[in-house]
Motif scaffolding. Sequence first.
Motif, short mmCIF file in Angstrom:
data_model
loop_
_atom_site.label_atom_id
_atom_site.label_comp_id
_atom_site.label_asym_id
_atom_site.label_seq_id
_atom_site.Cartn_x
_atom_site.Cartn_y
_atom_site.Cartn_z
N ALA A 122 0.82 -1.40 -0.14
CA ALA A 122 0.11 -0.02 -0.09
C ALA A 122 0.89 1.32 0.02
O ALA A 122 0.48 2.25 -0.70
N GLY A 123 2.06 1.12 0.87
CA GLY A 123 2.86 2.32 0.76
C GLY A 123 3.40 2.59 -0.66
O GLY A 123 3.98 3.65 -1.01
N ASN A 124 3.80 1.66 -1.28
CA ASN A 124 4.33 1.69 -2.67
C ASN A 124 3.56 2.30 -3.40
O ASN A 124 4.06 2.96 -4.74
N ARG A 125 2.24 2.16 -3.46
CA ARG A 125 1.30 2.64 -4.32
C ARG A 125 0.89 4.26 -4.27
O ARG A 125 0.43 4.86 -5.03
N VAL A 126 1.28 4.66 -2.88
CA VAL A 126 1.36 6.18 -2.71
C VAL A 126 2.15 6.91 -3.65
O VAL A 126 3.47 6.60 -3.73
N PRO A 127 1.74 7.93 -4.37
CA PRO A 127 2.58 8.68 -5.08
C PRO A 127 3.54 9.69 -4.04
O PRO A 127 3.49 9.71 -2.98
N HIS A 128 4.61 10.03 -5.13
CA HIS A 128 5.61 10.87 -4.25
C HIS A 128 5.42 12.19 -3.54
O HIS A 128 4.10 12.64 -4.27
N PRO A 129 5.39 12.57 -2.60
CA PRO A 129 4.85 13.76 -1.65
C PRO A 129 4.77 14.91 -2.59
O PRO A 129 3.77 15.88 -2.67
N ALA A 130 5.75 15.22 -3.58
CA ALA A 130 5.82 16.46 -4.37
C ALA A 130 4.65 16.42 -5.28
O ALA A 130 4.12 17.27 -5.71
N ILE A 131 4.39 14.99 -5.77
CA ILE A 131 3.22 14.94 -6.97
C ILE A 131 1.92 15.21 -6.21
O ILE A 131 1.11 15.86 -6.56
#
Length: 69
Positions: free
Chosen positions: A4-13
């Motif tokens: 699930a953590g890998n699916r979260v986009p980069h914080p900048a995005i």
Amino acid sequence: MERAGNRVPHPAIIFLALIVIVIVLSAVTAAFDVTVTTEVAVPKDTTVSQDHTDAGSTYPSTTQPDPEA
């Protein structure tokens, strides 16, 4: 949890997406002429008077008699 953590986009995005959402909402509300009104409470003018003085003290004097009304 890691998947699930890998699916979260980069914080900048995520941050840029939120900026775009705010810009779009601002444009939509401006197009519909949405306004905000504010009401400010203005306090009344008050004065403070000192009834008794005894060498700068604000406590009632025990040596001076009360002034007559």
